[in-house]
Design a protein around this motif. Structure first.
Motif, PDB file in Angstrom:
ATOM      1  N   LEU A 136       0.666  -1.250   0.121  1.00 39.25           N
ATOM      2  CA  LEU A 136      -0.030  -0.152   0.179  1.00 39.25           C
ATOM      3  C   LEU A 136       0.820   1.302   0.035  1.00 39.25           C
ATOM      4  CD1 LEU A 136      -2.739   1.713   0.468  1.00 39.25           C
ATOM      5  CD2 LEU A 136      -2.475   1.187   2.764  1.00 39.25           C
ATOM      6  N   ILE A 137       0.723   2.118  -1.163  1.00 41.22           N
ATOM      7  CA  ILE A 137       1.275   3.374  -1.140  1.00 41.22           C
ATOM      8  C   ILE A 137       0.374   4.558  -1.027  1.00 41.22           C
ATOM      9  CG2 ILE A 137       2.834   4.791  -2.674  1.00 41.22           C
ATOM     10  CD1 ILE A 137       3.478   2.476  -4.258  1.00 41.22           C
ATOM     11  N   ALA A 138       0.765   5.468  -0.043  1.00 44.74           N
ATOM     12  CA  ALA A 138      -0.322   6.233   0.647  1.00 44.74           C
ATOM     13  C   ALA A 138       0.380   7.769  -0.235  1.00 44.74           C
ATOM     14  CB  ALA A 138      -0.480   6.569   1.918  1.00 44.74           C
ATOM     15  N   MET A 139      -0.525   8.284  -0.765  1.00 45.82           N
ATOM     16  CA  MET A 139      -0.383   9.783  -1.384  1.00 45.82           C
ATOM     17  C   MET A 139      -0.656  10.599  -0.708  1.00 45.82           C
ATOM     18  SD  MET A 139      -1.102   8.779  -5.322  1.00 45.82           S
ATOM     19  CE  MET A 139      -0.342  10.123  -6.144  1.00 45.82           C
ATOM     20  N   MET A 140       0.081  11.968  -0.438  1.00 43.77           N
ATOM     21  CA  MET A 140      -0.200  13.225   0.253  1.00 43.77           C
ATOM     22  C   MET A 140      -0.634  14.280  -0.541  1.00 43.77           C
ATOM     23  SD  MET A 140      -0.327  11.996   3.462  1.00 43.77           S
ATOM     24  CE  MET A 140      -0.304  10.139   3.652  1.00 43.77           C
ATOM     25  N   HIS A 141      -1.693  14.414  -0.976  1.00 46.98           N
ATOM     26  CA  HIS A 141      -1.908  15.631  -2.056  1.00 46.98           C
ATOM     27  C   HIS A 141      -1.981  17.153  -1.405  1.00 46.98           C
ATOM     28  CE1 HIS A 141      -2.600  12.817  -5.480  1.00 46.98           C
ATOM     29  NE2 HIS A 141      -3.001  12.056  -4.710  1.00 46.98           N
ATOM     30  N   ASN A 142      -1.696  17.395  -0.315  1.00 49.75           N
ATOM     31  CA  ASN A 142      -1.618  18.737   0.035  1.00 49.75           C
ATOM     32  C   ASN A 142      -0.201  18.860   0.850  1.00 49.75           C
ATOM     33  OD1 ASN A 142      -2.532  21.397   0.584  1.00 49.75           O
ATOM     34  ND2 ASN A 142      -4.600  20.453   0.707  1.00 49.75           N
ATOM     35  N   SER A 143      -0.356  20.211   1.404  1.00 47.26           N
ATOM     36  CA  SER A 143       1.015  20.474   2.483  1.00 47.26           C
ATOM     37  C   SER A 143       0.753  19.515   3.586  1.00 47.26           C
ATOM     38  CB  SER A 143       1.024  22.028   2.686  1.00 47.26           C
ATOM     39  OG  SER A 143      -0.071  22.240   3.608  1.00 47.26           O
ATOM     40  N   ILE A 144       2.060  19.158   4.123  1.00 43.77           N
ATOM     41  CA  ILE A 144       1.907  18.265   5.308  1.00 43.77           C
ATOM     42  C   ILE A 144       1.178  18.949   6.471  1.00 43.77           C
ATOM     43  CG2 ILE A 144       3.404  16.928   6.962  1.00 43.77           C
ATOM     44  CD1 ILE A 144       3.367  15.948   3.959  1.00 43.77           C
ATOM     45  N   ARG A 145       1.463  20.179   6.800  1.00 42.70           N
ATOM     46  CA  ARG A 145       0.751  20.707   7.771  1.00 42.70           C
ATOM     47  C   ARG A 145      -0.775  20.820   7.707  1.00 42.70           C
ATOM     48  NH1 ARG A 145      -0.469  26.494   6.986  1.00 42.70           N
ATOM     49  NH2 ARG A 145       0.302  27.048   5.068  1.00 42.70           N
ATOM     50  N   VAL A 146      -1.191  20.814   6.524  1.00 46.27           N
ATOM     51  CA  VAL A 146      -2.690  20.754   6.319  1.00 46.27           C
ATOM     52  C   VAL A 146      -2.979  19.375   6.402  1.00 46.27           C
ATOM     53  CG1 VAL A 146      -4.526  20.921   4.676  1.00 46.27           C
ATOM     54  CG2 VAL A 146      -2.891  22.690   4.805  1.00 46.27           C
ATOM     55  N   ILE A 147      -2.309  18.188   6.104  1.00 43.61           N
ATOM     56  CA  ILE A 147      -2.758  16.744   5.912  1.00 43.61           C
ATOM     57  C   ILE A 147      -2.611  16.514   7.553  1.00 43.61           C
ATOM     58  CG2 ILE A 147      -2.520  14.560   5.092  1.00 43.61           C
ATOM     59  CD1 ILE A 147      -1.456  15.695   2.520  1.00 43.61           C
ATOM     60  N   MET A 148      -1.827  16.557   8.036  1.00 43.46           N
ATOM     61  CA  MET A 148      -1.387  16.160   9.299  1.00 43.46           C
ATOM     62  C   MET A 148      -1.349  16.823  10.703  1.00 43.46           C
ATOM     63  SD  MET A 148       1.810  13.570   7.905  1.00 43.46           S
ATOM     64  CE  MET A 148       1.627  12.405   6.507  1.00 43.46           C
ATOM     65  N   GLY A 149      -1.493  18.124  10.364  1.00 46.96           N
ATOM     66  CA  GLY A 149      -1.326  19.085  11.724  1.00 46.96           C
ATOM     67  C   GLY A 149      -2.334  19.050  12.711  1.00 46.96           C
ATOM     68  N   VAL A 167       5.236  11.921  -0.592  1.00 49.33           N
ATOM     69  CA  VAL A 167       4.790  13.608  -0.625  1.00 49.33           C
ATOM     70  C   VAL A 167       5.282  14.107  -2.001  1.00 49.33           C
ATOM     71  CG1 VAL A 167       5.059  13.558   1.968  1.00 49.33           C
ATOM     72  CG2 VAL A 167       6.951  13.979   0.526  1.00 49.33           C
ATOM     73  N   LEU A 168       4.844  15.641  -1.982  1.00 48.37           N
ATOM     74  CA  LEU A 168       5.054  16.388  -3.449  1.00 48.37           C
ATOM     75  C   LEU A 168       6.018  17.110  -3.517  1.00 48.37           C
ATOM     76  CD1 LEU A 168       1.234  17.050  -3.808  1.00 48.37           C
ATOM     77  CD2 LEU A 168       2.532  15.534  -5.291  1.00 48.37           C
ATOM     78  N   MET A 169       6.627  17.523  -2.325  1.00 46.74           N
ATOM     79  CA  MET A 169       7.901  18.590  -2.395  1.00 46.74           C
ATOM     80  C   MET A 169       8.939  17.888  -1.572  1.00 46.74           C
ATOM     81  SD  MET A 169       6.770  20.958  -4.526  1.00 46.74           S
ATOM     82  CE  MET A 169       7.972  21.779  -4.363  1.00 46.74           C
ATOM     83  N   PRO A 170      10.396  18.092  -1.998  1.00 53.90           N
ATOM     84  CA  PRO A 170      11.390  17.465  -1.172  1.00 53.90           C
ATOM     85  C   PRO A 170      11.272  18.122   0.370  1.00 53.90           C
ATOM     86  CG  PRO A 170      12.089  18.609  -3.083  1.00 53.90           C
ATOM     87  CD  PRO A 170      10.626  18.934  -3.058  1.00 53.90           C
ATOM     88  N   SER A 171      10.908  19.330   0.592  1.00 55.58           N
ATOM     89  CA  SER A 171      10.841  19.823   1.979  1.00 55.58           C
ATOM     90  C   SER A 171       9.829  19.119   2.932  1.00 55.58           C
ATOM     91  CB  SER A 171      10.553  21.248   2.126  1.00 55.58           C
ATOM     92  OG  SER A 171       9.268  21.688   1.107  1.00 55.58           O
ATOM     93  N   TYR A 172       8.587  18.340   2.064  1.00 58.33           N
ATOM     94  CA  TYR A 172       7.574  17.789   2.968  1.00 58.33           C
ATOM     95  C   TYR A 172       8.469  16.333   3.516  1.00 58.33           C
ATOM     96  CZ  TYR A 172       4.261  20.681   0.468  1.00 58.33           C
ATOM     97  OH  TYR A 172       3.581  21.842  -0.066  1.00 58.33           O
ATOM     98  N   VAL A 173       9.209  15.714   2.990  1.00 60.40           N
ATOM     99  CA  VAL A 173       9.706  14.694   3.619  1.00 60.40           C
ATOM    100  C   VAL A 173       9.994  14.991   5.041  1.00 60.40           C
ATOM    101  CG1 VAL A 173      11.551  12.633   3.487  1.00 60.40           C
ATOM    102  CG2 VAL A 173      10.746  13.840   1.461  1.00 60.40           C
ATOM    103  N   GLN A 174      10.981  15.723   5.546  1.00 63.53           N
ATOM    104  CA  GLN A 174      11.377  15.955   6.774  1.00 63.53           C
ATOM    105  C   GLN A 174      10.331  16.329   7.612  1.00 63.53           C
ATOM    106  OE1 GLN A 174      14.146  15.048   8.445  1.00 63.53           O
ATOM    107  NE2 GLN A 174      14.907  14.235   6.374  1.00 63.53           N
ATOM    108  N   GLU A 175       9.295  17.173   7.055  1.00 66.80           N
ATOM    109  CA  GLU A 175       8.009  17.936   7.719  1.00 66.80           C
ATOM    110  C   GLU A 175       7.304  16.369   7.817  1.00 66.80           C
ATOM    111  OE1 GLU A 175       4.644  21.174   7.084  1.00 66.80           O
ATOM    112  OE2 GLU A 175       6.212  20.876   5.574  1.00 66.80           O
ATOM    113  N   ALA A 176       7.152  15.589   7.026  1.00 68.75           N
ATOM    114  CA  ALA A 176       6.093  14.523   7.437  1.00 68.75           C
ATOM    115  C   ALA A 176       6.797  13.615   8.529  1.00 68.75           C
ATOM    116  CB  ALA A 176       5.800  13.920   6.090  1.00 68.75           C
ATOM    117  N   LYS A 177       8.078  13.578   8.559  1.00 68.42           N
ATOM    118  CA  LYS A 177       8.774  12.890   9.362  1.00 68.42           C
ATOM    119  C   LYS A 177       8.486  13.113  10.947  1.00 68.42           C
ATOM    120  CE  LYS A 177      12.180  10.605   6.680  1.00 68.42           C
ATOM    121  NZ  LYS A 177      13.886  10.501   6.426  1.00 68.42           N
TER     122      LYS A 177
END
Length: 397
Positions: A136-149, A167-177
């Motif tokens: 299962l691959i989960a896609m995050m289609h918005n900014s991380i703070r909006v999806i997970m905040g 995730v959709l942007m390189p900066s989102y990787v660390q943010e999602a972690k």
């Protein structure tokens, strides 16, 4: 032939003309063209007409659970969860159970090789349906703070049931972690189709009138359409040959009426136009001179990237997720501080300088090339094949 299932659940619908629906259609078509059996599953009713065309080989399954009536107990759980957030979205969980029952009926004899979940309810469906038997691959289609905040512990634990999160942007990787600790996270952007030179904006041409355009739903929270109009009102008297074209769906009639009243009160009726939606948006963009994008946040803004591919310089906010990564201030567009006064200055900087518009627009075309479909779909295919092979090895053991 591998069988790939794309789950697009929740309140979303394939009849919409927004970015995620476009990504869904493009992905389904791309995997079909690469030889996969591709099945798209949504909550839509059987009569739904997708806004973006799927190839005939794409199999569509509409489960018709979008408007299902909620039992009283589910509504009670929802209200309790608003006060004490300990459950994972009771309404979506209930619909997920209904979806799984129907999916088991429709695909009981189908060997699934990989599932891609487009939203949280899709993760719930995949987990209940396959119980870890399929990657299962989960896609995050918005900014991380909006999806997970605002996600509670139960919701984040459900997301971690995916084998991989995209995730959709390189900066989102660390943010999602910061939110997800036990699931690998990778960056794959959306695709941006290159625009041939003859279909790009001709910014060096002398015109009688010039156009600022924007594309996105008419919305006050994310897209902030009012900021563009308010900004333009501050400078329009100095630039009478300029107009604004606003392309997008009207989501909230009261907000739209407020904007219309403001336009009328400030004498902008001949300068600001709501143009609705069109299936030829790239053609409309190519006739403009500046792309205005006053969004508060984005995941990966297709409208902005398509404008860049068309050769338009853009104006956006320095604080906006994704926008601040795509627009490089002074290189391919203008980044502003928050608010209408700063946005007006950004617009004016481009409106008064045709040479600057040409220079930034030309660079925008170059900067968008790494998002070409061939590059992005190659990455996706590699990831899908790696997940399938990994699960195959586990089963072999």
């Amino acid at each position: 032939m591998h069988t790939l299932v794309l789950l697009y659940m929740g309140d979303e619908t394939v009849t919409a003309s927004a970015g995620t629906e476009r990504v869904l259609t493009n992905m389904a078509n791309a995997f079909v063209e690469r030889g996969y059996r591709t099945i798209v599953v949504t909550n839509d009713p059987p009569t739904a007409k997708p806004y973006f065309p799927f190839l005939p080989q794409v199999e569509l399954i509409f489960l018709d659970v979008w408007h299902v009536k909620m039992p009283v107990v589910v509504k009670i759980k929802r209200e309790i969860n608003r006060v004490i957030p300990i459950m994972d979205r009771p309404v979506e969980s209930y619909r997920a159970h209904l979806s799984v029952v129907k999916l088991r009926e429709r695909l009981s004899d189908c060997q699934i090789d990989c599932i891609i979940a487009y939203n949280h309810e899709a993760i719930q469906v995949a987990d209940l349906w396959q119980k870890g038997r399929v990657p299962l691959i989960a896609m995050m289609h918005n900014s991380i703070r909006v999806i997970m905040g605002d996600s509670n512990h139960a919701t984040l634990k459900e997301k971690e049931k995916a084998n991989l999160i995209q995730v959709l942007m390189p900066s989102y990787v660390q943010e999602a972690k910061q939110y997800i600790h036990n699931t690998p996270i990778i960056y794959i952007p959306n695709t941006v189709t290159p625009i041939p030179a003859e279909r790009r904006a001709n910014l060096g041409k002398k015109k009688e009138n010039y156009t600022i355009t924007t594309v996105g739903r008419i919305d006050g929270l994310q897209k902030q359409t009012h900021i563009l109009i308010h900004s333009f009102a501050k400078i329009v008297t100095r630039y009478p040959r300029w107009k604004i074209e606003i392309w997008g769906e009207i989501k909230k009639k009261s907000y739209y009426n407020e904007l219309c009243n403001y336009i009328h009160e400030h004498g902008l009726d001949q300068n600001v136009f709501f143009c609705g939606t069109t299936r030829e948006i790239q053609k409309k963009i190519s006739q403009a001179d500046i792309f205005a994008f006053p969004s508060a946040f984005e995941g990966f803004p297709l409208a902005l990237t398509e404008a860049m591919a068309t050769g338009l310089p853009s104006v956006g906010f320095r604080s906006a997720d994704a926008v601040k990564d795509l627009i490089i201030d002074g290189r391919n567009g203008i980044l502003c501080e928050d608010g209408a006064p700063a946005f007006a200055k950004g617009l004016e900087r481009l409106m008064k300088d045709q040479d600057l518009r040409v220079k930034l627009g030309r660079q925008a075309v170059e900067d968008i090339k790494p998002y070409a479909p061939q590059i992005v779909w190659d990455k996706w295919q590699d990831v899908v094949e790696q997940q399938i092979q990994s699960f195959s090895h586990k089963k072999g053991k």
